[in-house]
Design an enzyme around this catalytic site. Sequence first.
Site, PDB file in Angstrom:
ATOM      1  N   LYS A 187      -9.860   1.097  -2.717  1.00  0.00           N
ATOM      2  CA  LYS A 187     -10.101   0.376  -1.616  1.00  0.00           C
ATOM      3  C   LYS A 187     -11.457   0.637  -1.056  1.00  0.00           C
ATOM      4  O   LYS A 187     -11.908   1.850  -0.932  1.00  0.00           O
ATOM      5  CB  LYS A 187      -8.932   1.166  -0.608  1.00  0.00           C
ATOM      6  CG  LYS A 187      -8.913   0.716   0.892  1.00  0.00           C
ATOM      7  CD  LYS A 187      -7.901   1.363   1.503  1.00  0.00           C
ATOM      8  CE  LYS A 187      -7.658   0.742   3.073  1.00  0.00           C
ATOM      9  NZ  LYS A 187      -6.516   1.798   3.746  1.00  0.00           N
ATOM     10  N   GLU A 197       0.738  -1.258  -0.011  1.00  0.00           N
ATOM     11  CA  GLU A 197      -0.077  -0.001   0.019  1.00  0.00           C
ATOM     12  C   GLU A 197       0.898   1.196   0.108  1.00  0.00           C
ATOM     13  O   GLU A 197       2.114   1.286   0.625  1.00  0.00           O
ATOM     14  CB  GLU A 197      -1.091  -0.049   1.333  1.00  0.00           C
ATOM     15  CG  GLU A 197      -2.053   1.087   1.217  1.00  0.00           C
ATOM     16  CD  GLU A 197      -2.872   1.178   2.581  1.00  0.00           C
ATOM     17  OE1 GLU A 197      -3.794   1.592   2.487  1.00  0.00           O
ATOM     18  OE2 GLU A 197      -2.508   0.587   3.600  1.00  0.00           O
ATOM     19  N   CYS A 242      -5.132  -3.493   2.691  1.00  0.00           N
ATOM     20  CA  CYS A 242      -4.684  -3.214   4.196  1.00  0.00           C
ATOM     21  C   CYS A 242      -6.005  -3.462   5.164  1.00  0.00           C
ATOM     22  O   CYS A 242      -6.389  -4.541   5.537  1.00  0.00           O
ATOM     23  CB  CYS A 242      -4.364  -1.764   4.228  1.00  0.00           C
ATOM     24  SG  CYS A 242      -3.366  -1.306   5.821  1.00  0.00           S
TER      25      CYS A 242
END
Length: 281
Positions: free
Chosen positions: A126, A53, A168
């Site tokens: 995301k 990330e 993440c």
Amino acid sequence: MADVSQERAPPGTCRVAAVQLNSGDRVDANLDRIESLLGEAKARGCRVAMLPENCAFVAMRDEDRLAVAEPCGSGPIQARLADIARRLELQIVAGSLPLTSDDPGRASGATVVFGRDGRIEAVYRKLHLFDVDIPERDESYRESAFHAPGTEVVTADSEAGVLGLTICYDLRFPELYRRLAQDGATVFSIPAAFTDATGKAHWEPLLRARAIENLAWVVAAAQHGRHPNGRRTWGHTMIVDPWGRIVASLAAGEGLVTADIDHRYTARLRRIFPVLEHRRL
């Protein structure tokens, strides 16, 4: 760049790399380091490489991301990564890049998959944003203030198998991974910049759980160490097999780990232990 003479992965497998970085706010310096490590991945015989990330930019302030955010498919960061992919003939899963969104005040953190010809093959924005306070560390995170969330679940084809793309904080939402498995994913890409505190507590058990629950490989490329903005990330890049075993890991320092992903092993496990077919909900 490393010598690109290749070792060969065993027949029936695809060698993948997970790259660990300590990215800062200098885009060119980050990309130079990425290029060097991807050259090493190529030299080790990898066909697919995954970056963490925020691989190209870790902002001093969250709002600084807006200044470097690029439209999907254009801009110097994407052009550089596309060129590296093309020259190395390496599929690159760029863990997250700052892309512009429909909201001019917020950018998306997006995984961009570059094929070996340099073309963009998939983009995942995301879904879950990290809005969390950690009082004992005097840390507060509000990703939603400057990050626009995605809306789509995305897979991508790869020699390693069907990739389920996540980023993440997504790791804490198992329903996303089950959906990806239902969509055919056999390998989960989980690039991250986990905080030092949460990483120490939860990173490894969550990665292993997502692999075990879905009988899928997990490739988790991570940021590590102290960044110029003062925050610390946990590192511990790792690759986990579908039985939950850690087959490669790197606790700290920049570098990479590799593993040979065996499609036959995944298929055999799912055949003899058909947990994905036993769902009642």
